[in-house]
Design a protein around this motif. Structure first.
Motif, PDB file in Angstrom:
ATOM      1  N   MET A   1       2.622  11.035   2.181  1.00 65.06           N
ATOM      2  CA  MET A   1       2.633  10.921   0.591  1.00 65.06           C
ATOM      3  C   MET A   1       4.206  10.513   0.161  1.00 65.06           C
ATOM      4  SD  MET A   1       1.963  14.632  -1.370  1.00 65.06           S
ATOM      5  CE  MET A   1       1.874  14.484  -3.115  1.00 65.06           C
ATOM      6  N   PHE A   2       4.977  11.098   0.025  1.00 63.35           N
ATOM      7  CA  PHE A   2       6.285  11.074   0.213  1.00 63.35           C
ATOM      8  C   PHE A   2       6.754   9.807   1.254  1.00 63.35           C
ATOM      9  CE2 PHE A   2       5.676  14.868  -1.754  1.00 63.35           C
ATOM     10  CZ  PHE A   2       5.287  14.353  -3.223  1.00 63.35           C
ATOM     11  N   GLN A   3       8.083   8.874   0.729  1.00 60.53           N
ATOM     12  CA  GLN A   3       8.209   8.187   2.000  1.00 60.53           C
ATOM     13  C   GLN A   3       9.284   7.717   1.747  1.00 60.53           C
ATOM     14  OE1 GLN A   3       5.615   4.338   1.578  1.00 60.53           O
ATOM     15  NE2 GLN A   3       4.045   5.610   3.334  1.00 60.53           N
ATOM     16  N   PHE A   4      10.180   8.683   2.981  1.00 60.38           N
ATOM     17  CA  PHE A   4      11.545   8.910   2.615  1.00 60.38           C
ATOM     18  C   PHE A   4      12.104   7.265   3.120  1.00 60.38           C
ATOM     19  CE2 PHE A   4      15.760   9.214   4.351  1.00 60.38           C
ATOM     20  CZ  PHE A   4      16.536   9.590   2.904  1.00 60.38           C
ATOM     21  N   SER A   5      13.229   6.675   2.269  1.00 58.91           N
ATOM     22  CA  SER A   5      13.376   5.083   2.533  1.00 58.91           C
ATOM     23  C   SER A   5      14.311   4.774   2.569  1.00 58.91           C
ATOM     24  CB  SER A   5      12.461   3.660   3.037  1.00 58.91           C
ATOM     25  OG  SER A   5      12.766   3.082   2.332  1.00 58.91           O
ATOM     26  N   ILE A   6      15.699   4.722   3.239  1.00 55.28           N
ATOM     27  CA  ILE A   6      17.051   4.207   2.532  1.00 55.28           C
ATOM     28  C   ILE A   6      17.254   2.595   2.175  1.00 55.28           C
ATOM     29  CG2 ILE A   6      19.430   3.635   3.557  1.00 55.28           C
ATOM     30  CD1 ILE A   6      18.571   6.659   3.648  1.00 55.28           C
ATOM     31  N   LYS A   7      15.831   2.131   2.430  1.00 49.16           N
ATOM     32  CA  LYS A   7      16.209   0.774   2.049  1.00 49.16           C
ATOM     33  C   LYS A   7      15.403   0.948   0.502  1.00 49.16           C
ATOM     34  CE  LYS A   7      14.632  -3.772   1.759  1.00 49.16           C
ATOM     35  NZ  LYS A   7      14.243  -4.923   2.657  1.00 49.16           N
ATOM     36  N   ARG A   8      14.523   1.502  -0.005  1.00 46.26           N
ATOM     37  CA  ARG A   8      14.163   1.925  -1.464  1.00 46.26           C
ATOM     38  C   ARG A   8      14.590   3.256  -1.794  1.00 46.26           C
ATOM     39  NH1 ARG A   8       9.075   5.744  -1.767  1.00 46.26           N
ATOM     40  NH2 ARG A   8       8.458   5.725  -4.231  1.00 46.26           N
ATOM     41  N   ILE A   9      15.451   3.476  -0.908  1.00 43.35           N
ATOM     42  CA  ILE A   9      16.542   4.441  -2.003  1.00 43.35           C
ATOM     43  C   ILE A   9      17.271   2.755  -2.917  1.00 43.35           C
ATOM     44  CG2 ILE A   9      18.241   6.065  -2.459  1.00 43.35           C
ATOM     45  CD1 ILE A   9      16.435   8.373  -0.629  1.00 43.35           C
ATOM     46  N   GLU A  10      18.520   2.560  -2.292  1.00 43.74           N
ATOM     47  CA  GLU A  10      19.398   1.616  -2.183  1.00 43.74           C
ATOM     48  C   GLU A  10      19.097   0.552  -2.953  1.00 43.74           C
ATOM     49  OE1 GLU A  10      21.547  -1.606   0.358  1.00 43.74           O
ATOM     50  OE2 GLU A  10      21.581  -0.156   1.260  1.00 43.74           O
ATOM     51  N   GLU A  11      17.235  -0.094  -3.040  1.00 42.36           N
ATOM     52  CA  GLU A  11      16.567  -0.893  -4.109  1.00 42.36           C
ATOM     53  C   GLU A  11      16.914  -0.429  -5.003  1.00 42.36           C
ATOM     54  OE1 GLU A  11      13.328  -1.659  -2.723  1.00 42.36           O
ATOM     55  OE2 GLU A  11      13.991  -3.305  -0.973  1.00 42.36           O
ATOM     56  N   LYS A  12      15.997   1.305  -5.516  1.00 41.10           N
ATOM     57  CA  LYS A  12      16.246   2.180  -6.884  1.00 41.10           C
ATOM     58  C   LYS A  12      17.843   2.076  -7.528  1.00 41.10           C
ATOM     59  CE  LYS A  12      13.833   5.873  -7.056  1.00 41.10           C
ATOM     60  NZ  LYS A  12      12.591   6.495  -6.687  1.00 41.10           N
ATOM     61  N   LEU A  13      18.089   2.409  -6.055  1.00 38.18           N
ATOM     62  CA  LEU A  13      20.145   2.407  -6.643  1.00 38.18           C
ATOM     63  C   LEU A  13      20.625   1.119  -7.344  1.00 38.18           C
ATOM     64  CD1 LEU A  13      21.325   5.257  -4.971  1.00 38.18           C
ATOM     65  CD2 LEU A  13      20.347   5.708  -7.207  1.00 38.18           C
ATOM     66  N   GLN A  14      20.537   0.294  -6.828  1.00 37.24           N
ATOM     67  CA  GLN A  14      21.057  -1.607  -7.049  1.00 37.24           C
ATOM     68  C   GLN A  14      20.313  -1.446  -8.485  1.00 37.24           C
ATOM     69  OE1 GLN A  14      20.048  -3.306  -4.129  1.00 37.24           O
ATOM     70  NE2 GLN A  14      22.373  -3.141  -3.047  1.00 37.24           N
ATOM     71  N   ALA A  15      19.178  -1.108  -8.838  1.00 34.01           N
ATOM     72  CA  ALA A  15      18.342  -1.682 -10.000  1.00 34.01           C
ATOM     73  C   ALA A  15      18.949  -1.005 -11.087  1.00 34.01           C
ATOM     74  CB  ALA A  15      16.587  -1.682 -10.123  1.00 34.01           C
ATOM     75  N   LEU A  16      18.805   0.307 -10.712  1.00 30.52           N
ATOM     76  CA  LEU A  16      19.820   1.425 -12.078  1.00 30.52           C
ATOM     77  C   LEU A  16      21.170   0.977 -12.480  1.00 30.52           C
ATOM     78  CD1 LEU A  16      19.544   3.866 -13.353  1.00 30.52           C
ATOM     79  CD2 LEU A  16      20.341   4.793 -11.996  1.00 30.52           C
ATOM     80  N   TYR A  17      21.900   0.281 -11.497  1.00 27.72           N
ATOM     81  CA  TYR A  17      23.437   0.455 -11.722  1.00 27.72           C
ATOM     82  C   TYR A  17      22.950  -1.393 -12.229  1.00 27.72           C
ATOM     83  CZ  TYR A  17      28.162  -1.063 -10.884  1.00 27.72           C
ATOM     84  OH  TYR A  17      29.220  -1.604 -10.709  1.00 27.72           O
ATOM     85  N   ALA A  18      21.970  -2.496 -12.475  1.00 31.13           N
ATOM     86  CA  ALA A  18      22.646  -4.013 -12.544  1.00 31.13           C
ATOM     87  C   ALA A  18      22.180  -3.440 -14.389  1.00 31.13           C
ATOM     88  CB  ALA A  18      21.615  -4.412 -12.332  1.00 31.13           C
ATOM     89  N   ASN A  19      21.304  -1.910 -14.548  1.00 32.35           N
ATOM     90  CA  ASN A  19      20.578  -2.426 -15.686  1.00 32.35           C
ATOM     91  C   ASN A  19      21.430  -0.836 -16.619  1.00 32.35           C
ATOM     92  OD1 ASN A  19      18.291  -4.078 -15.475  1.00 32.35           O
ATOM     93  ND2 ASN A  19      17.875  -2.797 -14.116  1.00 32.35           N
ATOM     94  N   THR A  20      22.462  -0.694 -15.903  1.00 33.62           N
ATOM     95  CA  THR A  20      22.960   0.215 -16.873  1.00 33.62           C
ATOM     96  C   THR A  20      24.328   0.057 -17.691  1.00 33.62           C
ATOM     97  OG1 THR A  20      22.837   1.842 -15.218  1.00 33.62           O
ATOM     98  CG2 THR A  20      24.310   2.130 -16.557  1.00 33.62           C
ATOM     99  N   GLN A  21      23.497   0.661 -18.857  1.00 28.24           N
ATOM    100  CA  GLN A  21      25.401   0.125 -19.832  1.00 28.24           C
ATOM    101  C   GLN A  21      26.544   0.585 -19.714  1.00 28.24           C
ATOM    102  OE1 GLN A  21      24.994   1.990 -23.560  1.00 28.24           O
ATOM    103  NE2 GLN A  21      26.463   1.551 -24.249  1.00 28.24           N
TER     104      GLN A  21
END
Length: 189
Positions: A1-21
């Motif tokens: 059900m839940f897939q823990f992936s360091i790469k997935r988390i890193e991608e989410k945080l990089q996208a968040l950082y890139a789109n942050t004011q």
């Protein structure tokens, strides 16, 4: 059900950082950050009840008076357990203080996993739209502020599932959120 992936988390945080004011700050800026207040409706399962008066006084008599910028970093409102109108009614004085910071242009509201419903716009009376994160820039040096739930897999799905459990089971039974402050063994480790 839940897939823990360091790469997935890193991608989410990089996208968040890139789109942050980015908010530029200088030497004269004063900033205070509060997180995880979990304002409830004032009953026995309201985690904030014991500290509400202290928080209100320090916000009004120190931070507002000294012209601080207030950053609310998620889980300010306990929307998984309580109705927003009941929260606003109980903590009206605190919401009035949030509005005072807003009127000065000194309020940033970041939503967390317990108030994730706010991501679609303000419903709590602050007069601002909550954001997912903010970057502070001081003389070319940055600070990235986000609540942290973005690193957890499927947090929005979990919030949808857990809300009825918290509202209709934990709240009536008086079960509070698990807090390190309530666990003396954890507090001093």
């Amino acid at each position: 059900m839940f897939q823990f992936s360091i790469k997935r988390i890193e991608e989410k945080l990089q996208a968040l950082y890139a789109n942050t004011q980015t908010l530029d700050i200088g030497k004269r800026d004063r900033i205070v950050i509060f997180s995880d207040l979990h304002l409830g409706e004032g009953g026995k399962s309201d985690d904030f009840e014991n500290n509400g008066d202290l928080f209100e006084n320090i916000l009004r008599d120190y931070y507002l008076k000294k012209d601080y910028r207030l950053i609310l970093n998620g889980d300010i409102d306990e929307l998984l357990r309580f109705n927003e109108q009941a929260i606003i009614k109980r903590w009206k004085n605190i919401y009035d203080l949030f509005e005072a910071f807003h009127q000065r242009g000194k309020l940033v509201k970041i939503f967390g996993n317990h108030d994730i419903e706010l991501k679609n716009g303000d419903r709590m009376g602050y007069g601002i739209d909550p954001v997912e994160s903010i970057k502070l820039n001081y003389d070319g040096h940055g600070i990235f502020i986000f609540h942290g739930h973005q690193a957890a897999p499927d947090i929005q799905y979990n919030a949808t599932l857990i809300k009825p459990i918290l509202r209709f089971l934990a709240k009536p039974l008086g079960i509070k959120n698990y807090l390190v402050a309530n666990n003396s063994k954890k507090k001093y480790q």
